[in-house]
Design a protein around this motif. Structure first.
Motif, PDB file in Angstrom:
ATOM      1  N   ARG A 150       1.100  -1.246  -0.098  1.00  0.00           N
ATOM      2  CA  ARG A 150       0.071   0.044  -0.264  1.00  0.00           C
ATOM      3  C   ARG A 150       0.732   1.000   0.357  1.00  0.00           C
ATOM      4  O   ARG A 150       0.164   2.242  -0.771  1.00  0.00           O
ATOM      5  CB  ARG A 150      -1.103  -0.002   1.187  1.00  0.00           C
ATOM      6  N   VAL A 182       1.918   2.217  -3.522  1.00  0.00           N
ATOM      7  CA  VAL A 182       0.775   2.159  -4.028  1.00  0.00           C
ATOM      8  C   VAL A 182       0.818   3.960  -3.886  1.00  0.00           C
ATOM      9  O   VAL A 182       0.875   4.805  -5.334  1.00  0.00           O
ATOM     10  CB  VAL A 182      -0.696   1.737  -3.718  1.00  0.00           C
ATOM     11  N   GLN A 188       1.345   7.336  -6.532  1.00  0.00           N
ATOM     12  CA  GLN A 188       0.413   8.186  -7.209  1.00  0.00           C
ATOM     13  C   GLN A 188       1.057   9.754  -6.503  1.00  0.00           C
ATOM     14  O   GLN A 188      -0.083   9.975  -7.112  1.00  0.00           O
ATOM     15  CB  GLN A 188      -0.988   7.514  -6.512  1.00  0.00           C
TER      16      GLN A 188
END
Length: 326
Positions: free
Chosen positions: A11, A14, A18
């Motif tokens: 996570r 990710v 981003q």
């Protein structure tokens, strides 16, 4: 279901990709009773979305509140929770009465940070054994090789460095579905293992229902031979069916799995040993890697008691405890 450490780092990756700034929180020391052990992670982004945990909830709530108020803007912060003498506010008394020391790293979404997180992920997937070194003054972090056993977190006070051992995430592969498989999977999930149950019977696989366990309708030996075992993997065969158990053992000894066990009595194990050498081509050093009969000798009778004995033995081996030291 992935091991929690792997969920946290994936996570974090990710969010970093981003373009999000993240805060990676690590328990680096505990005193007395504590909800999480040193090395436990939580990752948070600016809007308070998070995954992982540091305690039963009170530490997380305090951190999220203070983050929303603009704190933790430095690259590195160390906070102690549960200590009446700590200078940080607010003072939180942990329900267990212990003390937690937490390392908080503010990580910008820069390419070197993303590469660092990728290395963490790959280590958890079994590609490396590394020590993560975090310099408390500068906030810089780097990896060094680590093959030694020892505490998960070591603080080098003289150098001002926190050293965090990162090893492959704990994984349990259960070969075959039997009455023992479900309680064994349930215990393992509770203990933080990523659990994969393999059985070629599609109906049995579809009916297997343990929250957090991943089920594959495949011959266990085929799955094991696909390269899924790393040094943090335990493999257990629980069916009494040589067509499943023996083949799983033959493939498992070719992997770096730290625990390979098969269910059966002492007499059954002796017969299996002869069969694995004669028909399976195993050598004595391969046989020596097998825990059979599987599990600690607890006098277990019921499926749940046998599962408890199996998981207790896996944890024992994981921490390097000899039977004579119990």
């Amino acid at each position: 279901m992935q091991h929690l450490d792997l969920q946290v780092i994936e996570r974090a990756l990710v969010w970093s990709r981003q373009g999000e700034t993240i805060w990676l929180c690590t328990v680096i020391d505990t005193f007395g009773s504590s909800p999480r052990e040193p090395g436990s992670w939580m990752v948070v982004r600016q809007d308070s979305q998070h995954i992982g945990s540091l305690s039963g909830g009170c530490v997380e709530d305090d951190f999220l509140l203070r983050l929303s108020q603009g704190e933790f803007d430095c690259p590195i912060t160390v906070v102690r929770y549960g200590d009446n003498d700590a200078a940080q506010r607010p003072n939180i008394t942990l329900p267990c009465g212990g003390i937690l020391e937490v390392l908080i790293e503010r990580l910008n979404p820069a390419p070197p940070i993303i590469e660092h997180l990728e290395t963490l992920r790959d280590t958890l997937l079994g590609k490396y054994h590394l020590m993560r070194n975090v310099h408390l003054a500068s906030g810089s972090a780097y990896f060094s090789d680590d093959t030694a056993l020892g505490p998960k977190v070591v603080q080098d006070v003289q150098q001002g460095i926190v050293k965090i051992r990162v090893a492959p995430a704990k994984r349990l592969i259960i070969a075959g579905i039997s009455a023992v498989s479900a309680p064994c999977a349930a215990f393992a999930v509770t203990l933080g293992f990523e659990v994969i149950v393999c059985d070629p019977d599609e109906a049995a696989s579809k009916a297997f229902d343990v929250p957090g366990a991943h089920v594959k309708a495949i011959l266990p030996s085929t799955y094991i031979a696909s390269g899924v075992c790393h040094s943090g993997t335990a493999v257990v065969a629980l069916t009494h069916d040589p067509r499943i158990d023996d083949l799983a053992m033959i493939e498992a000894v070719r992997t770096p799995a730290f625990y390979i066990g098969v269910m059966g009595s002492t007499q059954t194990s002796a017969v299996r040993t002869e069969r694995l050498i004669r028909s399976g081509g195993l050598k004595q050093e391969d046989i020596n890697r097998l825990y059979m009969p599987i599990g600690l000798a607890l006098g277990s009778k019921t499926p749940a008691e046998i599962a408890l004995a199996v998981m207790a033995d896996i944890v024992r081996v994981q921490y390097g405890i000899r039977i004579g030291d119990l």
